[in-house]
Design a protein around this motif. Sequence first.
Motif, PDB file in Angstrom:
ATOM      1  N   ILE A 158      -9.689   6.500  -3.921  1.00  0.00           N
ATOM      2  CA  ILE A 158      -9.026   5.674  -4.924  1.00  0.00           C
ATOM      3  C   ILE A 158      -8.724   6.497  -6.161  1.00  0.00           C
ATOM      4  CG2 ILE A 158     -11.088   4.858  -6.146  1.00  0.00           C
ATOM      5  CD1 ILE A 158      -8.136   2.654  -5.105  1.00  0.00           C
ATOM      6  N   VAL A 159      -9.312   7.704  -6.243  1.00  0.00           N
ATOM      7  CA  VAL A 159      -9.102   8.620  -7.369  1.00  0.00           C
ATOM      8  C   VAL A 159      -8.210   9.763  -6.908  1.00  0.00           C
ATOM      9  CG1 VAL A 159     -10.204  10.159  -9.035  1.00  0.00           C
ATOM     10  CG2 VAL A 159     -11.326   8.029  -8.371  1.00  0.00           C
ATOM     11  N   LYS A 160      -7.209  10.089  -7.713  1.00  0.00           N
ATOM     12  CA  LYS A 160      -6.237  11.117  -7.352  1.00  0.00           C
ATOM     13  C   LYS A 160      -6.920  12.456  -7.144  1.00  0.00           C
ATOM     14  CE  LYS A 160      -1.836  12.112  -6.769  1.00  0.00           C
ATOM     15  NZ  LYS A 160      -1.109  11.551  -5.628  1.00  0.00           N
TER      16      LYS A 160
ATOM     17  N   GLY B 245      -4.734   9.441   3.039  1.00  0.00           N
ATOM     18  CA  GLY B 245      -5.829   8.507   2.821  1.00  0.00           C
ATOM     19  C   GLY B 245      -5.892   7.912   1.434  1.00  0.00           C
ATOM     20  N   GLU B 246      -4.826   8.020   0.647  1.00  0.00           N
ATOM     21  CA  GLU B 246      -4.821   7.449  -0.699  1.00  0.00           C
ATOM     22  C   GLU B 246      -4.528   5.952  -0.655  1.00  0.00           C
ATOM     23  OE1 GLU B 246      -3.416  11.361  -3.297  1.00  0.00           O
ATOM     24  OE2 GLU B 246      -2.039   9.679  -3.014  1.00  0.00           O
ATOM     25  N   VAL B 247      -5.239   5.201  -1.484  1.00  0.00           N
ATOM     26  CA  VAL B 247      -5.012   3.760  -1.598  1.00  0.00           C
ATOM     27  C   VAL B 247      -3.890   3.537  -2.605  1.00  0.00           C
ATOM     28  CG1 VAL B 247      -6.033   1.536  -2.165  1.00  0.00           C
ATOM     29  CG2 VAL B 247      -7.427   3.294  -1.082  1.00  0.00           C
ATOM     30  N   LEU B 248      -2.784   2.992  -2.154  1.00  0.00           N
ATOM     31  CA  LEU B 248      -1.627   2.771  -3.025  1.00  0.00           C
ATOM     32  C   LEU B 248      -1.652   1.391  -3.675  1.00  0.00           C
ATOM     33  CD1 LEU B 248       1.202   4.361  -0.834  1.00  0.00           C
ATOM     34  CD2 LEU B 248      -0.103   5.406  -2.693  1.00  0.00           C
TER      35      LEU B 248
ATOM     36  N   LEU C 287       3.082   4.500   5.780  1.00  0.00           N
ATOM     37  CA  LEU C 287       2.267   3.477   5.124  1.00  0.00           C
ATOM     38  C   LEU C 287       1.596   2.587   6.161  1.00  0.00           C
ATOM     39  CD1 LEU C 287       4.820   2.363   2.366  1.00  0.00           C
ATOM     40  CD2 LEU C 287       2.992   4.050   2.145  1.00  0.00           C
ATOM     41  N   ALA C 288       0.375   2.194   5.857  1.00  0.00           N
ATOM     42  CA  ALA C 288      -0.358   1.222   6.672  1.00  0.00           C
ATOM     43  C   ALA C 288      -0.871   0.120   5.754  1.00  0.00           C
ATOM     44  CB  ALA C 288      -1.517   1.881   7.412  1.00  0.00           C
TER      45      ALA C 288
END
Length: 581
Positions: A442-444, A264-267, A521-522
């Motif tokens: 959005i935060v690691k 669920g991380e935003v890359l 990836l999506a």
Amino acid sequence: MRRRKTHKKEPLLVGWRFATVCSVILFAFVALFARAAWIQVVSPDRLRLEGDMRSLRTTTTTSTRGMILDRNGEELAVSVPVQAVWADPKQVHAENSLTKTRAWQALADVLGIPVETLQQRVANPKRRFVYLQRQVTPSVAEYIRKLKLPGVHLRPEARRFYPTGEINAHLVGMTNIDGKGIEGIERAYNEWLTAQAGERRVRKDRMGRVIEDLGVVSEAREANNIQLTIDQRLQALAYRSLKQASEFHRATSASLVLLDVKNGEVLAMVNTPSFNPNNRGQYQSFRARNRAVTDTYEPGSTLKPLIVVSALENGIIKADSIVDTSPGWMRLGGKRVSDTRNLGKVSVETIIQRSSNMGMARMALQETPEQLLDTLYRFGLGIDSGMGLVGESTGMIPQRRRWSDIERATLSFGYGITVTPLQLAQAYAVLANGGVRYPLTIVKRAQQPVGEQVIVRQHARDVLQMMESVIGPGGTARKAAIPGYRVAGKTGTSRKAIAGGYGSDYVGVFGGMAPVSDPRLAMVVVINEPQGDLYYGGDVAAPVFAEVMSAALQLLNIRPDAATEEQLQLAGQEAYNVPHT
């Protein structure tokens, strides 16, 4: 002549005068001694207070705002030391500083401010502090220091600098001149990034030198850095590709969101048009909003895979079911639902591949509105992502007591509902991850999050296979294909709603995931109001997806899962050369 001899008279000591003088002197000494004793022994507080007011000072320790970093430690926002130019009007007038006209003119020239304006700011001799200009560069500060203008001083401060400029402007945001976050991550995590300055009590002499340190008044709290999940390499690639497409199609705006489906991380999260956060003079609040989370759109046909999942979940169809779309159109409540041509009896995969409105309507009319909406909520539509970004919208899922057939039909192909690009990307990440939804961030994170199984794994896999056909021959997204990788996705083209109906402007959308064999990836690309003859999602958004996804797969060293044409030809030659037995 004989001079007459004169005799000096001895001074006569008048006893009472002498006693009077001695008494006065003695009385003065006694009075002074009594006064001193009274001040220092009996009532010393006032004297101490006056002395402390003249010598005691509270000094603050300098503090620097925390940095914002990408996932690899690259700096996205840092604080650099600068100087503020200020004046003491009382000192300016006391030392006749204004008579040095050449020095004041030089100061005005270097600051870019008319000399009359500077002199007006210091015109009131009762004031003790006024800013002349904030955040000047070290070279300018050194020039001002050499002018030696009485009453004009420098004080250290910090200025926020954004090395990546407009690429991360909407996401990282910016601060005001006082270092307080007003947009983006800077605002959402302002308290975390802000340091608490410490205070010490000291005693100074008349020259301003510290002669005694009386200890700490309040402890300083160091600022915290923030490490984002963003990969700056992917962010830069995404912004460049999106900006080129937006300018080529003369779109009003565009957004792109790239997610890691495994956690669920935003890359990457970019928008156009952007702005330069290092130039506050050009700041306009409406340009600073992060459109990927604030702006909502009707998703159009990109919603169809989710409706197919709903039909599978509720037993309306099976993955290999055949749906009759004849005669290619129907009327519901006086309105027409149709395909571009009559497809007849087709599979569910063909309905997705050819983006059949009739097929979707047939399935949706067999479900209850509650079943449809429940599935959409499970995908994360209509709810907050929980990332805490400024201005995030939840979108709109219609809530009605009674649903007409046309309302259910139009919902099945993406009208009457609004979503953000981020929400749509999360929904596609759920499909790619076998029905498991991870909380977006959005935060690691320090630890791997726990996902929730919201959709039956087999149903998610079945729909993913159907979406792969959209990229292949006969599909609507041939331009989203990536050599060497299996890609799944869905195009969407919706008209912009206006008062009383729909206008002539369109939104082109493409959402997809790769590689299909083991999705990592999506991505969702939204091109808002493209101009010209090309406005379909497969024409305006799919090429951006292909370019950015291809680069992302290679940068993240994700192994190809599809044979290239050269490999297929080589395999054919080898098979031809093998002797048959």
